[in-house]
Write a protein that holds these residues in place. Sequence first.
Motif, mmCIF file in Angstrom:
data_model
loop_
_atom_site.group_PDB
_atom_site.id
_atom_site.type_symbol
_atom_site.label_atom_id
_atom_site.label_comp_id
_atom_site.label_asym_id
_atom_site.label_seq_id
_atom_site.Cartn_x
_atom_site.Cartn_y
_atom_site.Cartn_z
ATOM 1 N N VAL A 119 0.840 -1.200 0.000
ATOM 2 C CA VAL A 119 0.000 0.000 0.000
ATOM 3 C C VAL A 119 0.875 1.250 0.000
ATOM 4 C CG1 VAL A 119 -1.534 1.387 1.474
ATOM 5 C CG2 VAL A 119 -2.044 -1.021 1.057
ATOM 6 N N LEU A 120 1.911 1.224 0.818
ATOM 7 C CA LEU A 120 2.800 2.381 0.931
ATOM 8 C C LEU A 120 3.513 2.650 -0.393
ATOM 9 C CD1 LEU A 120 3.966 4.492 2.810
ATOM 10 C CD2 LEU A 120 5.734 2.881 3.458
ATOM 11 N N MET A 121 4.011 1.573 -1.022
ATOM 12 C CA MET A 121 4.739 1.748 -2.279
ATOM 13 C C MET A 121 3.823 2.309 -3.366
ATOM 14 S SD MET A 121 7.225 -1.554 -2.415
ATOM 15 C CE MET A 121 8.890 -1.459 -1.772
ATOM 16 N N VAL A 122 2.615 1.763 -3.437
ATOM 17 C CA VAL A 122 1.653 2.270 -4.421
ATOM 18 C C VAL A 122 1.309 3.728 -4.095
ATOM 19 C CG1 VAL A 122 -0.699 2.027 -5.285
ATOM 20 C CG2 VAL A 122 0.712 -0.003 -4.949
ATOM 21 N N GLY A 123 1.103 3.988 -2.798
ATOM 22 C CA GLY A 123 0.768 5.346 -2.370
ATOM 23 C C GLY A 123 1.879 6.327 -2.711
ATOM 24 N N LEU A 124 3.119 5.926 -2.488
ATOM 25 C CA LEU A 124 4.250 6.804 -2.802
ATOM 26 C C LEU A 124 4.339 7.040 -4.301
ATOM 27 C CD1 LEU A 124 7.079 5.488 -0.454
ATOM 28 C CD2 LEU A 124 5.901 7.664 -0.332
ATOM 29 N N TRP A 125 4.071 5.967 -5.053
ATOM 30 C CA TRP A 125 4.158 6.058 -6.503
ATOM 31 C C TRP A 125 3.163 7.097 -7.033
ATOM 32 C CZ3 TRP A 125 1.477 4.520 -11.062
ATOM 33 C CH2 TRP A 125 2.294 4.456 -12.204
ATOM 34 N N PHE A 126 1.960 7.068 -6.426
ATOM 35 C CA PHE A 126 0.950 8.029 -6.858
ATOM 36 C C PHE A 126 1.175 9.396 -6.225
ATOM 37 C CE2 PHE A 126 -1.559 4.230 -8.006
ATOM 38 C CZ PHE A 126 -1.910 4.611 -9.297
ATOM 39 N N GLY A 127 1.691 9.381 -4.981
ATOM 40 C CA GLY A 127 1.796 10.629 -4.235
ATOM 41 C C GLY A 127 3.044 11.429 -4.565
ATOM 42 N N GLN A 128 4.005 10.777 -5.194
ATOM 43 C CA GLN A 128 5.292 11.425 -5.434
ATOM 44 C C GLN A 128 5.141 12.733 -6.217
ATOM 45 O OE1 GLN A 128 8.032 9.546 -8.114
ATOM 46 N NE2 GLN A 128 9.741 9.868 -6.723
ATOM 47 N N ASP A 129 4.393 12.667 -7.316
ATOM 48 C CA ASP A 129 4.218 13.848 -8.156
ATOM 49 C C ASP A 129 3.517 14.958 -7.400
ATOM 50 O OD1 ASP A 129 5.482 12.689 -10.205
ATOM 51 O OD2 ASP A 129 3.671 12.101 -11.299
ATOM 52 N N LEU A 130 2.489 14.548 -6.654
ATOM 53 C CA LEU A 130 1.707 15.521 -5.898
ATOM 54 C C LEU A 130 2.580 16.233 -4.872
ATOM 55 C CD1 LEU A 130 -1.443 16.205 -5.635
ATOM 56 C CD2 LEU A 130 -1.258 14.949 -3.499
ATOM 57 N N LEU A 131 3.366 15.431 -4.119
ATOM 58 C CA LEU A 131 4.235 16.018 -3.091
ATOM 59 C C LEU A 131 5.274 16.942 -3.715
ATOM 60 C CD1 LEU A 131 4.840 13.011 -0.694
ATOM 61 C CD2 LEU A 131 3.702 15.147 -0.152
ATOM 62 N N ALA A 132 5.785 16.528 -4.870
ATOM 63 C CA ALA A 132 6.820 17.329 -5.517
ATOM 64 C C ALA A 132 6.237 18.627 -6.048
ATOM 65 C CB ALA A 132 7.456 16.528 -6.643
ATOM 66 N N SER A 133 5.056 18.543 -6.657
ATOM 67 C CA SER A 133 4.521 19.747 -7.283
ATOM 68 C C SER A 133 3.872 20.667 -6.253
ATOM 69 C CB SER A 133 3.508 19.356 -8.359
ATOM 70 O OG SER A 133 2.414 18.713 -7.774
ATOM 71 N N ARG A 134 3.254 20.078 -5.224
ATOM 72 C CA ARG A 134 2.536 20.907 -4.259
ATOM 73 C C ARG A 134 3.439 21.445 -3.157
ATOM 74 N NH1 ARG A 134 -3.601 20.294 -3.054
ATOM 75 N NH2 ARG A 134 -4.296 20.726 -5.173
ATOM 76 N N TYR A 135 4.306 20.575 -2.672
ATOM 77 C CA TYR A 135 5.076 20.956 -1.494
ATOM 78 C C TYR A 135 6.570 21.007 -1.765
ATOM 79 C CZ TYR A 135 0.602 19.878 0.523
ATOM 80 O OH TYR A 135 -0.731 19.857 0.792
ATOM 81 N N GLY A 136 6.949 20.763 -3.006
ATOM 82 C CA GLY A 136 8.371 20.808 -3.338
ATOM 83 C C GLY A 136 9.154 19.773 -2.564
ATOM 84 N N LEU A 137 8.440 18.704 -2.162
ATOM 85 C CA LEU A 137 9.098 17.664 -1.379
ATOM 86 C C LEU A 137 9.400 16.492 -2.301
ATOM 87 C CD1 LEU A 137 9.837 17.204 1.580
ATOM 88 C CD2 LEU A 137 7.671 16.029 1.849
ATOM 89 N N PHE A 138 10.685 16.221 -2.488
ATOM 90 C CA PHE A 138 11.055 15.129 -3.375
ATOM 91 C C PHE A 138 11.353 13.900 -2.542
ATOM 92 C CE2 PHE A 138 11.533 18.825 -5.861
ATOM 93 C CZ PHE A 138 11.214 18.436 -7.141
ATOM 94 N N ILE A 139 10.550 12.852 -2.722
ATOM 95 C CA ILE A 139 10.713 11.665 -1.883
ATOM 96 C C ILE A 139 11.077 10.472 -2.746
ATOM 97 C CG2 ILE A 139 9.275 12.331 0.053
ATOM 98 C CD1 ILE A 139 7.077 10.641 -1.521
#
Lengths: 237, 418
Positions: free
Chosen positions: B354-374
């Motif tokens: 679940v976490l890996m799938v969540g990160l895969w989907f959330g990565q772009d969002l975090l990067a574009s919204r919060y400038g957080l690259f994970i």
Amino acid sequence: MKVGQPVTDKPKKYVIELKNLRFRWPGKQGWQLALDNLQLEAGQHLFIRGASGSGKTTLLNLLSGITTPNEGGLWLQQTPMHKLSAAKRDTLRAQQIGVVFQQLNLIPYLSVLDNVLLVAGFANQSAGELTERAIMLLQHLGLNDELHHQKATELSVGQQQRVAIARALLLRPALLIADEPTSALDADNRDAFMRLMLAEATESGTTVIFVSHDQALQSFFNWHLPMDQLEQGVQPC
Amino acid sequence: MLIKLARLSLWNRRGTVLMTVLSLVISISLLLGIDHLRHEAKNSFTSTVSGTDLIVGARSGQLNLLLYSIFRIGNATANISWETYQRIQRHPQIAWTIPISLGDSHRGYRVVGTNQDYFEFYRYAGQQQLQLAQGVIFDDVYDTVLGSEVATRLGYQLGQEIVLAHGIGQVSFSEHKDKPFTVVGILAPTGTPVDQSVHVSLEGIEAIHIDWQQGAPMPGRRVSAEQALEMDLTPKAITAFLVGLNSRAATFLVQRQINEFRGEPLTAILPGVALAELWQMLSMVERLLLVITVLVLLAGLVGMTTTLLASMKERQREIAILRAVGAHPGTLFWLVQLEVLLITLASLVLAMAVLMVGLWFGQDLLASRYGLFIGLNPIRDSSLQLMGLVLGLALLLGCIPSWLAYRRALTDGLSVRL
């Protein structure tokens, strides 16, 4: 009291032998169970008559090695059960004692065949080698092949009780203990069940101890023991 | 055989077991997710600025200086005069400086007045230099280079004209409407506050304020954009500047000299030290978050224990049967523990998925919204330790129903209390 006494005077190898057995629950006054002498030979069938609350369960727990007596001794095929450790008694029960309860003998989520073979693992035997005998026993008890892979709960009560016999006799144990196994059956089923059980026990060379309050079943047995004779606190120590 | 029993027993109770697994998956993925994010956030945070030896600003606390100069949070208490900046810049140990002039904004994004050195010397995440995604570095007074987030969020293209606002609020009432800036460059994403900055030249900052005084337009005096170009646009003050030294060994010497500068009160800080101090403050929050997730996990595990305890009642019969066929009381203990193990292992594997799938989907969002690259891979030493901890806790709590099964097996024997 002498019950199941051998007919001849020759020394016999008893399947089960009880001597001066005394048991009481911790913290209780007086003996819960007192039985001076009981000896059974191979193939003998004993009927113990007693109402519930007459120490029946205690006797079953003692006979099957779940509990040990406070005094006296209990030998299963010359093995002193009262001296064995709990773990050894458990293994001995798996190998040498079959138990059939009043009802609900089967583990609901296992198939009929797996229920019968359940005993194998605890007796350190391979289930694979015993499958043939398990199927044969089930067939003898009138349970067809198509039932073997059904879940235990899909069977009628009468069928479930017969599966329980198959399990109890799978390893050709020395002793079969049956605790009112017919109480949930109607009269026709009951008699058929009794005949099947005793026939299979004889076939396996297994000694039977049958406990019931139902006097009507007494006629199936040659040996009788009324429970009220060994009721709690009756006999002084 | 015990495994088969445990497996089939669980399958038999699959409704409640599934809910238990679900609650565990939620709490475990939360725990692992938070742990992953805090590591990534720390990496991302501490790599905001690197290669800079000192940050210099007007006299203030080091956190305040770090926050406004690097993170564009808060305000400077005072400015540094241009003369002072020029004098310090000539220090023999100083290799380069990046001047920073703050105080204006564009639609909530901070405007950073600086010069070309910013693009040459600023480093983040190790030795990474700022890269242009499009266009060029500003050259003209009214040119601007946008951080990647500013451009993507506001949808700006090269050549577009934007108006800067005075002050740093999201909505500003005094705008520098008379002197619009042209977008000439857009930076590549960095995962640092640079992404949220609008960069203009120091001269540009000077030009838009040439007819202003005390934070308001001077009444009766208007200087047009063209007129301003004719005037002297040398800045009078800057807010702070970053310093690179010839030799790191001189850091403390130069720091002391700046702190003791007689011309005006200044503060020079070591960015690494200040970042560490700031992170320590933030890590309180982060640790609190971790504690909360551990509590959520505990709730999940207690839920599992409760479910197993509740099932023990209906399983009295099962215990009696297993005892009758020769099971030791200990065997029943391990049977229940095996169920705990199966439930927990299944939950751990599912939670990781679940976490890996969540990160895969959330990565772009975090990067574009919060400038957080994970990073996408949440498996690291600490996550494996946490998984071990989950398993250990589960088995520890599992001892309660297991012990109950053991007790029942020992005392009830073949009788069943219904």
